[in-house]
Write a protein that holds these residues in place. Structure first.
Motif, PDB file in Angstrom:
ATOM      1  N   ASN A  47       0.851  -1.193   0.000  1.00  0.00           N
ATOM      2  CA  ASN A  47       0.000   0.000   0.000  1.00  0.00           C
ATOM      3  C   ASN A  47       0.885   1.241   0.000  1.00  0.00           C
ATOM      4  OD1 ASN A  47      -2.084  -1.726   2.303  1.00  0.00           O
ATOM      5  ND2 ASN A  47      -2.612  -1.250   0.210  1.00  0.00           N
ATOM      6  N   GLY A  48       0.488   2.218  -0.808  1.00  0.00           N
ATOM      7  CA  GLY A  48       1.182   3.499  -0.778  1.00  0.00           C
ATOM      8  C   GLY A  48       2.503   3.515  -1.519  1.00  0.00           C
ATOM      9  N   LYS A  51       1.645   2.611  -6.968  1.00  0.00           N
ATOM     10  CA  LYS A  51       1.093   1.859  -8.114  1.00  0.00           C
ATOM     11  C   LYS A  51      -0.019   2.638  -8.813  1.00  0.00           C
ATOM     12  CE  LYS A  51      -0.102  -1.612  -5.492  1.00  0.00           C
ATOM     13  NZ  LYS A  51       0.216  -0.975  -4.170  1.00  0.00           N
ATOM     14  N   SER A  52      -0.960   3.149  -8.017  1.00  0.00           N
ATOM     15  CA  SER A  52      -2.052   3.922  -8.624  1.00  0.00           C
ATOM     16  C   SER A  52      -1.530   5.230  -9.205  1.00  0.00           C
ATOM     17  CB  SER A  52      -3.147   4.215  -7.603  1.00  0.00           C
ATOM     18  OG  SER A  52      -3.781   3.017  -7.212  1.00  0.00           O
ATOM     19  N   THR A  53      -0.538   5.805  -8.544  1.00  0.00           N
ATOM     20  CA  THR A  53       0.082   7.032  -9.064  1.00  0.00           C
ATOM     21  C   THR A  53       0.629   6.777 -10.468  1.00  0.00           C
ATOM     22  OG1 THR A  53       0.630   7.759  -6.832  1.00  0.00           O
ATOM     23  CG2 THR A  53       1.907   8.738  -8.629  1.00  0.00           C
ATOM     24  N   HIS A 211      -3.036  -6.802  -5.692  1.00  0.00           N
ATOM     25  CA  HIS A 211      -2.447  -7.208  -4.408  1.00  0.00           C
ATOM     26  C   HIS A 211      -2.449  -8.723  -4.253  1.00  0.00           C
ATOM     27  CE1 HIS A 211      -1.590  -3.585  -2.198  1.00  0.00           C
ATOM     28  NE2 HIS A 211      -2.669  -3.044  -2.732  1.00  0.00           N
TER      29      HIS A 211
HETATM   30  N1  LIG Z   1      -4.032  13.032  -4.796  1.00  0.00           N
HETATM   31  C1  LIG Z   1      -3.148  12.804  -3.817  1.00  0.00           C
HETATM   32  N2  LIG Z   1      -2.940  13.697  -2.828  1.00  0.00           N
HETATM   33  C2  LIG Z   1      -2.035  13.455  -1.852  1.00  0.00           C
HETATM   34  N3  LIG Z   1      -1.294  12.324  -1.760  1.00  0.00           N
HETATM   35  C3  LIG Z   1      -1.461  11.426  -2.715  1.00  0.00           C
HETATM   36  C4  LIG Z   1      -2.390  11.573  -3.794  1.00  0.00           C
HETATM   37  N4  LIG Z   1      -2.332  10.497  -4.590  1.00  0.00           N
HETATM   38  C5  LIG Z   1      -1.408   9.699  -4.044  1.00  0.00           C
HETATM   39  N5  LIG Z   1      -0.880  10.234  -2.925  1.00  0.00           N
HETATM   40  C6  LIG Z   1       0.113   9.625  -2.054  1.00  0.00           C
HETATM   41  O1  LIG Z   1       1.054   8.965  -2.862  1.00  0.00           O
HETATM   42  C7  LIG Z   1       1.461   7.731  -2.265  1.00  0.00           C
HETATM   43  C8  LIG Z   1       1.229   6.595  -3.240  1.00  0.00           C
HETATM   44  O2  LIG Z   1      -0.167   6.398  -3.412  1.00  0.00           O
HETATM   45  P1  LIG Z   1      -0.761   5.360  -4.455  1.00  0.00           P
HETATM   46  O3  LIG Z   1      -2.229   5.510  -4.426  1.00  0.00           O
HETATM   47  O4  LIG Z   1      -0.069   5.537  -5.755  1.00  0.00           O
HETATM   48  O5  LIG Z   1      -0.320   3.974  -3.802  1.00  0.00           O
HETATM   49  P2  LIG Z   1      -0.713   2.480  -4.204  1.00  0.00           P
HETATM   50  O6  LIG Z   1       0.570   1.750  -4.394  1.00  0.00           O
HETATM   51  O7  LIG Z   1      -1.675   2.476  -5.323  1.00  0.00           O
HETATM   52  O8  LIG Z   1      -1.404   1.965  -2.866  1.00  0.00           O
HETATM   53  P3  LIG Z   1      -2.625   0.913  -2.638  1.00  0.00           P
HETATM   54  O9  LIG Z   1      -2.001  -0.439  -2.726  1.00  0.00           O
HETATM   55  O10 LIG Z   1      -3.085   1.219  -1.251  1.00  0.00           O
HETATM   56  O11 LIG Z   1      -3.664   1.162  -3.687  1.00  0.00           O
HETATM   57  C9  LIG Z   1       0.686   7.626  -0.965  1.00  0.00           C
HETATM   58  O12 LIG Z   1       1.498   8.085   0.089  1.00  0.00           O
HETATM   59  C10 LIG Z   1      -0.492   8.552  -1.182  1.00  0.00           C
HETATM   60  O13 LIG Z   1      -0.991   9.090   0.024  1.00  0.00           O
END
Ligand SMILES: Nc1ncnc2c1ncn2[C@@H]1O[C@H](COP(=O)(O)OP(=O)(O)OP(=O)(O)O)[C@@H](O)[C@H]1O
Ligand SMILES: [Mg+2]
Length: 257
Positions: A47-48, A51-53, A211
């Motif tokens: 998490n975090g 990936k979504s970024t 995941h």
């Molecule tokens: N719009 C936003 N505003 C502030 N912080 C953000 C934003 N989008 C992402 N982040 C931060 O960027 C980091 C990566 O987030 P992301 O959503 O890309 O993770 P992830 O790998 O997809 O996690 P998960 O497995 O929980 O989906 C996190 O610390 C998140 O809080």
């Protein structure tokens, strides 16, 4: 995967040293990844980890600022394109948390999406036929087409709707962000079959963020990448997913902390 004597029919997505910030915080710290037609890449990570970024940055979400690197689709610079241009170039993103579109029916939404992706409106009669076929294939009730997009959709309905978009839009490269989350076993199978139909032509590439290894039992990846601390820290074949499930990400998160 590709036979060097054969010229591949499909597209290539190339991510080169991509760096992305959100709200002035650097999240992606140099991502390198190439997805070719006919290949399925799984991205797994804690998490975090960003990936979504990665998915949003490729899709052109305005909140995500590109601070370095390149994303190319068949050599064309995706990052210079508007969101509509990216869709026309053949990119599709299924979001982890799809948004509600009040007042817009699934049917109208999908027709607009197909219009945006093709650059012209599909003929209504053909579109209705394709929509019905897509919904049947995904075991979606016909009344669903008249509901407002994502409004009150259950987790499973949202994900089926994403795959319905995939079937209708027929993109060249699909980025699927946790399409398996919240699905019961039957829905997981239906959604996986949808992804496999999409892959079957062999001229499309899939980037599957997940995941859980359970979807990877249905949708076999060619490559598995471990994402931690905003970059890819390990790559392997499907066996890597099994190892992650057994051992977790601790070894990677310690190394990037
Ligand atoms: N719009 C936003 N505003 C502030 N912080 C953000 C934003 N989008 C992402 N982040 C931060 O960027 C980091 C990566 O987030 P992301 O959503 O890309 O993770 P992830 O790998 O997809 O996690 P998960 O497995 O929980 O989906 C996190 O610390 C998140 O809080
Ligand atoms: Mg995510």
């Amino acid at each position: 995967m590709s036979d060097s004597t054969r010229i591949p029919a499909g597209s290539t997505l190339e991510i080169r040293d991509l760096k992305v910030s959100v709200a002035d915080k650097e999240i992606l710290r140099g991502v390198n990844l190439t997805v070719r037609a006919g290949e399925t890449h799984a991205i797994m990570g804690p998490n975090g980890s960003g990936k979504s970024t990665l998915a949003y940055a490729i899709a052109g979400h305005p909140k995500y600022t590109i601070t370095g690197g390149q994303v190319l689709l068949d050599g064309a610079d995706l990052l210079e394109m508007s969101v509509d241009e990216r869709a026309r170039a053949g990119l599709f993103l299924a979001m982890q948390y799809p948004v509600e579109v009040p007042g817009v029916s699934v049917s109208n939404f999908l027709r607009s999406a197909v219009t945006a992706a093709r650059g012209e409106a599909p003929k209504l009669r053909q579109f209705s036929k394709d929509l019905k076929a897509g919904m049947d294939a995904l075991s979606i009730d016909s009344a669903f087409a008249q509901r407002n997009v994502n409004e009150g959709f259950s987790g499973g309905e949202k994900k089926r709707h994403e795959i319905l978009q995939l079937e209708l839009l027929k993109p060249k490269i699909a980025v699927l962000d946790e399409t398996d989350s919240g699905l019961d076993v039957d829905a997981l199978r239906v959604v996986s079959e949808g992804i496999n139909r999409f892959r079957a032509g062999g001229d499309t590439g899939v980037l599957l963020i997940t995941h859980y290894t359970r979807i990877l039992r249905y949708v076999k990846p060619d490559f598995v990448h471990v994402f931690a601390g905003g970059r890819i820290v390990e790559q392997g074949g499907p066996e890597l997913a099994e190892k992650l499930e057994a051992e977790g990400y601790e070894a990677y998160t310690k190394a990037t902390a």
